[in-house]
Design an enzyme around this catalytic site. Structure first.
Site, short mmCIF file in Angstrom:
data_model
loop_
_atom_site.label_atom_id
_atom_site.label_comp_id
_atom_site.label_asym_id
_atom_site.label_seq_id
_atom_site.Cartn_x
_atom_site.Cartn_y
_atom_site.Cartn_z
N ARG A 65 0.83 -1.21 0.00
CA ARG A 65 0.00 0.00 0.00
C ARG A 65 0.87 1.26 0.00
O ARG A 65 0.61 2.20 -0.74
CB ARG A 65 -0.92 -0.01 1.23
CG ARG A 65 -2.02 -1.05 1.17
CD ARG A 65 -2.71 -1.21 2.51
NE ARG A 65 -3.83 -2.15 2.43
CZ ARG A 65 -4.36 -2.78 3.47
NH1 ARG A 65 -3.87 -2.56 4.69
NH2 ARG A 65 -5.38 -3.60 3.31
N ARG A 114 -7.17 0.73 14.93
CA ARG A 114 -6.61 1.65 13.94
C ARG A 114 -7.53 2.84 13.68
O ARG A 114 -7.05 3.96 13.46
CB ARG A 114 -6.30 0.88 12.64
CG ARG A 114 -5.02 0.07 12.77
CD ARG A 114 -4.62 -0.59 11.49
NE ARG A 114 -5.20 -1.91 11.38
CZ ARG A 114 -4.99 -2.73 10.35
NH1 ARG A 114 -4.24 -2.34 9.34
NH2 ARG A 114 -5.54 -3.93 10.31
#
Length: 310
Positions: A131, A154
């Protein structure tokens, strides 16, 4: 006679949700079978203070579960396919690959609404080299910061810490019904921006090769199109000998009866990116062909350099 089946799962909320979904589908077809979940903590779950690429090795979220299968403490296990190494432990097989969920990555913003809206130097949270490399390829000014933990951890870090955006897999967000609850704007990153990980969005149900009873149970979950696509992607990964320490991406779809596979290998900084798109019928032949073309373009040199300097 009722048979009891022990199902292995990681302890995370997402893993348990995925496992319970599989059990519910099986229970509907086999009401006489009694299913129970055995929660297993893996190396990848225990080590949360460093990025996965630095932990090294393959099967960080799988090895302990495979041990439980081999030792017959569980009868089958439910994994996220992207966590499963291209080679399984001896004596184990993928018994079923159900229909795939959305395979794309999701960029969730603290304040902004699009990738282009992010200010120069904006901090994006991801521990995935794949990513990070692809985001840096289109936005080299971004600051990539590692972020670990389950989905809610997260999302909380996005709120409380110095992140302008974070990247999560759309599949996990959808399976957890998080997208409807998000208080932040988000976008799905298209394949031209961020090609998914091999197997992303798919589940792998692993069992012992010799357990014919379980293999027969799992057959009802098998999705032919997803299986064909995933075999192609995993052939690509195996041919490149890739793992989480290398920015490798691969995603296959079926279009007009043809299998189309996109493969990508990149340097960590995203400055050198090799990408191939090819169509074919045989998933193994196609996966190998895309890998061969990436190797001709210089993929092996990138992988070797990353391993030597990583």
């Amino acid at each position: 006679m009722t048979r009891k089946i022990i199902v292995g799962s990681r302890r995370s909320q997402l893993a348990l949700t995925q496992t319970k979904w599989v059990i519910s589908k099986l229970q509907a077809h086999f009401p006489d079978v009694d299913f129970a979940i055995e929660e297993i903590v893996t190396k990848g779950d225990r080590i949360l203070d460093v990025t996965l690429s630095k932990v090294g090795g393959k099967g960080l979220f799988v090895s302990e579960v495979e041990d439980a299968l081999i030792e017959e403490r569980i009868d089958f296990a439910v994994h996220s396919m992207k966590d499963v190494p291209s080679e399984l432990a001896e004596g184990l097989v993928i018994g079923a690959i159900p229909k795939r969920e959305n395979p794309l990555d999701c960029l969730i913003f603290k304040r902004e609404k699009t990738l282009n809206d992010l200010a120069e130097g904006a901090v994006v949270g991801t521990s995935s080299l794949r990513r990070a490399a692809q985001l840096l390829h289109v936005r080299p000014d971004l600051t990539i910061q590692p972020i670990r933990g389950n989905i809610d951890t997260r999302l909380r870090k996005l709120e409380e810490e110095n992140f302008d955006a974070i990247v999560l897999a759309a599949a996990g967000l959808k399976r957890m019904n998080w997208l409807d609850k998000l208080e932040h704007d988000y976008i799905f990153l298209d394949e031209a921006t961020c090609l998914p990980a091999v197997g992303q969005g798919a589940l792998a149900i692993e069992c012992r090769e010799t357990d014919s009873f379980v293999k027969e149970l799992l057959e009802i979950l098998q999705d032919a199109e997803t299986t064909k696509a995933v075999i192609s992607e995993r052939t690509l990964l195996k041919a490149l000998d890739g793992g989480c320490e290398i920015p490798i991406a691969g995603h296959a779809t079926i279009k007009n009866g043809q299998l189309e596979l996109k493969g990508l290998v990149s340097t960590v900084d995203g400055k050198v990116t090799h990408q191939v798109t090819e169509q074919g019928q045989d998933p193994i032949v196609l996966g190998q062909s895309v890998a061969d073309k990436l190797i001709q373009m210089g993929a092996k040199e990138i992988i070797q350099e990353l391993r030597e300097n990583g």
